[in-house]
Motif scaffolding. Structure first.
Motif, mmCIF file in Angstrom:
data_model
loop_
_atom_site.group_PDB
_atom_site.id
_atom_site.type_symbol
_atom_site.label_atom_id
_atom_site.label_comp_id
_atom_site.label_asym_id
_atom_site.label_seq_id
_atom_site.Cartn_x
_atom_site.Cartn_y
_atom_site.Cartn_z
ATOM 1 N N ASP A 172 65.209 14.039 42.408
ATOM 2 C CA ASP A 172 65.909 13.436 41.263
ATOM 3 C C ASP A 172 65.584 14.223 39.997
ATOM 4 N N LEU A 173 66.587 14.882 39.461
ATOM 5 C CA LEU A 173 66.362 15.694 38.264
ATOM 6 C C LEU A 173 66.097 14.793 37.058
ATOM 7 N N PRO A 174 64.994 15.037 36.330
ATOM 8 C CA PRO A 174 64.725 14.231 35.127
ATOM 9 C C PRO A 174 65.819 14.431 34.086
ATOM 10 N N ASN A 175 66.206 13.384 33.410
ATOM 11 C CA ASN A 175 67.266 13.468 32.406
ATOM 12 C C ASN A 175 66.892 14.358 31.224
ATOM 13 N N CYS A 176 65.587 14.599 31.037
ATOM 14 C CA CYS A 176 65.165 15.450 29.926
ATOM 15 C C CYS A 176 65.718 16.859 30.061
ATOM 16 N N VAL A 177 65.976 17.305 31.304
ATOM 17 C CA VAL A 177 66.525 18.650 31.520
ATOM 18 C C VAL A 177 67.912 18.763 30.901
ATOM 19 N N LEU A 178 68.702 17.713 31.019
ATOM 20 C CA LEU A 178 70.091 17.743 30.549
ATOM 21 C C LEU A 178 70.227 17.343 29.092
ATOM 22 N N SER A 179 69.114 17.228 28.415
ATOM 23 C CA SER A 179 69.146 16.951 26.974
ATOM 24 C C SER A 179 68.321 17.977 26.212
ATOM 25 N N SER A 180 68.173 19.169 26.817
ATOM 26 C CA SER A 180 67.385 20.223 26.192
ATOM 27 C C SER A 180 68.300 21.153 25.398
ATOM 28 N N PRO A 181 68.196 21.193 24.081
ATOM 29 C CA PRO A 181 69.116 21.987 23.261
ATOM 30 C C PRO A 181 68.867 23.488 23.307
ATOM 31 N N HIS A 182 67.741 23.919 23.873
ATOM 32 C CA HIS A 182 67.399 25.339 23.864
ATOM 33 C C HIS A 182 67.805 26.061 25.155
ATOM 34 N N LEU A 183 68.106 25.324 26.221
ATOM 35 C CA LEU A 183 68.434 25.961 27.492
ATOM 36 C C LEU A 183 69.703 26.804 27.370
ATOM 37 N N VAL A 184 69.604 28.060 27.837
ATOM 38 C CA VAL A 184 70.747 28.963 27.872
ATOM 39 C C VAL A 184 71.263 29.126 29.298
ATOM 40 N N GLU A 185 70.364 29.028 30.263
ATOM 41 C CA GLU A 185 70.734 29.174 31.677
ATOM 42 C C GLU A 185 70.008 28.104 32.495
ATOM 43 N N LEU A 186 70.758 27.432 33.365
ATOM 44 C CA LEU A 186 70.192 26.381 34.216
ATOM 45 C C LEU A 186 70.670 26.597 35.639
ATOM 46 N N ARG A 187 69.695 26.723 36.571
ATOM 47 C CA ARG A 187 69.988 26.945 37.980
ATOM 48 C C ARG A 187 69.246 25.890 38.800
ATOM 49 N N LEU A 188 70.004 25.112 39.594
ATOM 50 C CA LEU A 188 69.422 24.011 40.353
ATOM 51 C C LEU A 188 69.834 24.115 41.815
ATOM 52 N N THR A 189 68.870 23.916 42.730
ATOM 53 C CA THR A 189 69.124 23.936 44.167
ATOM 54 C C THR A 189 68.468 22.720 44.811
ATOM 55 N N TYR A 190 69.258 21.959 45.570
ATOM 56 C CA TYR A 190 68.798 20.754 46.257
ATOM 57 C C TYR A 190 68.191 19.736 45.293
ATOM 58 N N CYS A 191 68.986 19.369 44.293
ATOM 59 C CA CYS A 191 68.604 18.324 43.350
ATOM 60 C C CYS A 191 69.658 17.222 43.372
ATOM 61 N N LYS A 192 69.325 16.103 42.773
ATOM 62 C CA LYS A 192 70.289 15.022 42.581
ATOM 63 C C LYS A 192 70.387 14.733 41.095
ATOM 64 N N ILE A 193 71.625 14.663 40.590
ATOM 65 C CA ILE A 193 71.862 14.380 39.176
ATOM 66 C C ILE A 193 72.606 13.060 39.071
#
Length: 426
Positions: A172-193
């Motif tokens: 389970d991906l923490p919601n903090c990842v999707l509220s990070s204003p500095h991320l330029v690249e995001l790569r996820l494998t075998y996660c749940k959103i």
């Protein structure tokens, strides 16, 4: 000039690194796997530098003594405590003000949590297993949060264990990842959103999702908060019945669709490159006038014998009539063969480069001819003969054998000169 033994020894033992500035040495160290970086602490010049590296790369497959697949065969969720302790200590000792890239490849197992949800049982025998998984999930979340707190720009998370089948549950991906204003690249494998509100990825330009479970409207919420997104890849993701890909800045879109995805809608006015493979029941593509490169592999779900499906496929392909580069698979070449043999109108393309990937059979010949007739500006033609991959549905489309077609009489079908072969092909 002759050199003494002492002089030669000094030359051979000269340290070319010690004189470099700290910033350059830290950059060099950041290019190495984290386990190799930590080993440099034994060298006096690097001892105080390694805690300031700006790239943290933790790959469990590279951990000494690790054997891929061994954890999946275990009867309980076993985690390599030495590896976990290593990650803990590196993060604890990290002193740098920023982390540019955080890469974590970890064999997280959530089988027992999945087992409890599906079976409805709460046996005491499984309590320790469930607690272990929850503890590990919380700790991984703390690692991710640590990196995000240091203005992280690139996050790469993979919970796939090499040598195993697909997991029965996802991290389970923490919601903090999707509220990070500095991320330029995001790569996820075998996660749940499971996102319930608009994301806040204001700087994100690249999003890569591989075997990610997207709950409900999560994909829509993600895209609505990514105004700078330029590159999107969905690789065999588990999606909601209807996925809407709407973005005003997207330039590259790659879809490898899990078998029989019901409906996907794409509307991206700035899209330049589109790559699709897999099967989808309904694929709505609109507002893509800027598209320049198109690749369509495997198959859509159509029966060429039905007029409605013929019209749908023709409209789908006509969407890419202005693309300069076109790459088509065996299945679509067969579609053009059927249209040629039945004298049905085919879409016309302005492409200058045509790449056909064919597991070549005689029924492809009319399709090749048909495509050449409808690519009048073609300059570059590639016909790649591939092995049968199981996705060209000859069994499902057995009707094609009903058409009387003798490859020996193929030349008689060329009733008029093919314009591109005469004027443009280079």
């Amino acid at each position: 000039m002759n050199m003494s033994a002492k002089q030669r020894s000094c030359v051979f033992n000269e340290d070319h690194f010690s004189g470099l500035p700290d910033a350059i040495l830290i950059h060099i160290l950041s290019l190495l796997p984290s386990k190799d970086v930590v080993n440099t602490m034994l060298i006096r010049r690097f001892h105080h530098l390694w805690p300031f590296i700006h790239t943290l790369n933790f790959d469990q497959c590279m951990w000494p003594g690790h054997i891929c697949g061994c954890y999946a065969r275990a009867s309980r969720p076993i985690y390599d405590e030495k590896y976990v302790n290593f990650v803990r200590h590196v993060l604890l000792l990290h002193k740098g003000p920023i982390i540019h890239k955080f890469c974590l490849k970890f064999h997280f197992r959530s089988f027992y949590e999945f087992w409890q949800r599906t079976s409805g049982r709460t046996d005491i025998w499984h309590y320790d297993f469930l607690r272990s998984e929850k503890r590990m999930a919380n700790e991984i979340g703390a690692w991710i949060q640590f990196a995000l707190n240091k203005n992280l720009e690139v996050l790469d998370l993979s919970f796939y264990e090499h040598g195993t089948d697909q997991p029965q549950a996802f991290y389970d991906l923490p919601n903090c990842v999707l509220s990070s204003p500095h991320l330029v690249e995001l790569r996820l494998t075998y996660c749940k959103i499971n996102l319930k509100r608009k994301s806040e990825l204001k700087s994100l330009k690249t999003l890569y999702l591989d075997n990610v479970m997207l709950m409900d409207q999560s994909m829509n919420y993600i895209l609505s908060g990514c105004p700078m997104l330029e590159e999107l890849t969905l690789q065999l993701c588990y999606c909601h019945r209807r996925v809407v890909l709407l973005n005003s800045n997207l330039k590259t879109l790659k879809l490898d669709i899990r078998w029989f995805q019901p409906r996907i809608h794409v509307s991206c006015p700035t899209l330049l490159s589109f790559d699709m493979s897999g099967a989808v029941e309904v694929l709505d593509i609109a507002n893509v006038a800027s598209i320049a490169e198109v690749s369509v592999k495997r198959k859509l779900i159509f029966d060429f014998n039905e007029d409605n499906n013929y019209q749908n496929l023709r409209i789908f392909l006509q969407t890419f009539s202005r693309a300069k580069t076109l790459k088509l698979c065996s299945w679509l070449a067969l579609a053009f063969s059927v249209w040629q043999l039945n004298n049905l109108p085919s879409p016309t393309f302005s492409c200058k480069s045509l790449h056909l990937q064919l597991d070549f059979v005689i029924w492809h010949l009319p399709g090749i001819l048909n495509l050449l007739k409808h690519c009048p500006c073609l300059e570059n033609l590639i016909i790649e003969i591939t092995s049968y991959d199981g996705f060209t549905p000859y069994n499902a489309l057995s009707w094609i054998h009903l058409y009387e077609f003798d490859s020996g009489e193929y030349r008689s079908m060329v009733d008029v000169p093919v314009q591109c072969l005469i004027d443009h092909l280079k």
